[in-house]
Design a protein around this motif. Structure first.
Motif, PDB file in Angstrom:
ATOM      1  N   UNK A  99     102.268 -85.707  60.552  1.00 47.25           N
ATOM      2  CA  UNK A  99     101.032 -85.404  61.287  1.00 47.25           C
ATOM      3  C   UNK A  99     100.012 -84.710  60.378  1.00 47.25           C
ATOM      4  N   UNK A 100      98.796 -85.226  60.347  1.00 46.97           N
ATOM      5  CA  UNK A 100      97.711 -84.639  59.555  1.00 46.97           C
ATOM      6  C   UNK A 100      97.060 -83.524  60.370  1.00 46.97           C
ATOM      7  N   UNK A 101      96.936 -82.354  59.780  1.00 46.16           N
ATOM      8  CA  UNK A 101      96.356 -81.207  60.478  1.00 46.16           C
ATOM      9  C   UNK A 101      94.940 -80.879  60.024  1.00 46.16           C
ATOM     10  N   UNK A 102      94.577 -81.289  58.800  1.00 44.49           N
ATOM     11  CA  UNK A 102      93.231 -80.973  58.303  1.00 44.49           C
ATOM     12  C   UNK A 102      92.837 -81.950  57.216  1.00 44.49           C
ATOM     13  N   UNK A 103      91.589 -82.391  57.269  1.00 45.05           N
ATOM     14  CA  UNK A 103      91.007 -83.199  56.200  1.00 45.05           C
ATOM     15  C   UNK A 103      89.649 -82.602  55.866  1.00 45.05           C
TER      16      UNK A 103
END
Length: 389
Positions: free
Chosen positions: A242-246
């Motif tokens: 899961x990506x939490x920040x870009x």
């Protein structure tokens, strides 16, 4: 009495303008120096992607096998020059550290210091633009990762007295097996943009036995244009991270300067308000003075006064009032600048540049505000002025 009161207001506004402008220039210079200092990495064209290891479906060994394939997929995206993964990124605040023992270095037990530790993948230094002084990159991760390390200049300076650390060995506490130093890189700031770069050791991420969560991509295009493709690769099977920040590295660096940016913005706003008050007050006072002295100016021009001499007459009055305000405001500005410098860490209030800039700015804006009434005075028709009386 009304004239004296008006003059007093302009003088007070000039002094206030000087004080506010000098403080805003002090904070602006500090913010500019923080932004333009060498951080040990190139902040431009880098995409940062954080994932949540707590929600990962795979264990450490499975992800260690999957990560090289993920980085390879990143490298095939259009516009990606290099890609890497690491335990932490520059200026991330929190950082891992260990006590170390270095061969041929005798350290006072009471003076032992922790060394910053970062687990990185190959291409980490190329992605962040950290200069390689004498180094070769980490090898690809094997089942048994090589026990090798790369150190920064601060580490070499402290533990090796500036000599080459290549080929030397370093031991971590509670680990009997040493790591061989295979490279030397430039200093980079990880904990705080305001502090000097600490001694740092880089290991291959697989040697830390922890899941690295920070992916970084150097691009030749706008970094955020790749956000959707990067998210798709990470969240799709078999990775399922899961990506939490870009964000971008430039935005990340700016986020660490929020206190300085806020103080600079507020002080700049007050400085602009102060100088606008000075300009408005001076314009109103001189416009009123020109209107009152219409007959005098007409007589002067009737007996031979030139437009230049009339303009100089009005501008001298403006400059006189502003000069009195500056003389009164200078001691207060020096005192205020020292207090403002003490409110921000690593900010020196000794420089005269903010004061000089504020003085020049106040005089320039005041003369500009006085120019309109002065120009109006030069257009007075002597006959019309005399007949109006």
């Amino acid at each position: 009495s009304r004239r004296l009161f008006g003059n007093g207001l302009v003088i007070a506004q000039g002094a206030l303008s000087l004080i506010l402008l000098s403080v805003s220039q002090l904070y602006l210079g500090h913010l500019s120096s923080l932004r333009n200092q060498s951080l040990g990495f190139d902040r431009h064209s880098v995409l940062l992607v954080s994932v949540d290891k707590a929600r990962a479906r795979q264990n450490l060994d499975q992800l260690t096998v999957l990560y090289p394939d993920v980085l390879e997929q990143f490298g095939r995206l259009p516009g990606v020059r290099t890609a890497t993964v690491s335990a932490m990124i520059p200026l991330s605040g929190a950082a891992g550290s260990r006590f170390v023992t270095v061969e041929e270095f005798r350290e006072d037990p009471q003076a032992r210091r922790r060394v910053l530790l970062n687990g990185v993948a190959p291409n980490f230094f190329a992605t962040f633009g950290t200069p390689l002084i004498a180094a070769r990159d980490f090898p690809a991760a094997d089942a048994e990762p090589a026990r090798v390390a790369i150190v920064n200049e601060a580490m070499a300076r402290y533990y090796f007295a500036g000599a080459s650390p290549l080929g030397k060995f370093v031991w971590f506490d509670q680990d009997p097996q040493p790591y061989a130093i295979i490279g030397l890189v430039g200093n980079a700031k990880y904990a705080d943009v305001r502090a000097a770069a600490p001694p740092t050791i880089y290991l291959h991420y697989s040697a830390l036995r922890e899941i690295p969560t920070e992916f970084s991509l150097r691009t030749s295009t706008a970094p955020l244009a790749l956000a959707d493709d990067v998210r798709r690769i990470l969240e799709a099977p078999p990775t399922n991270l899961p990506v939490t920040r870009i964000t971008t590295l430039a935005e990340h660096v700016d986020a660490t300067l929020v206190p300085e940016r806020l103080i600079t913005a507020l002080s700049g706003l007050f400085g602009v308000v102060g100088i606008l008050l000075t300009a408005t007050g001076l314009y109103g006072l001189l416009a009123y003075a020109v209107a009152r002295r219409t007959r005098e100016i007409g007589v002067r021009m009737a007996v031979g006064a030139t437009a230049g001499s009339v303009m100089a007459l009005v501008l001298r009055q403006a400059l006189g009032l502003v000069s009195v305000g500056l003389i009164i405001g200078l001691p207060i500005a020096f005192w205020t600048k020292q207090i403002a410098g003490a409110m921000v860490e690593n900010l020196s209030g000794d420089s005269l540049f903010p004061i000089v800039t504020a003085v020049i700015g106040t005089i320039a804006v005041s003369l500009l505000a006085a120019w309109v009434p002065a120009r109006r005075a030069t257009r007075v028709d002597p006959l019309v002025a005399l007949r109006s009386e």
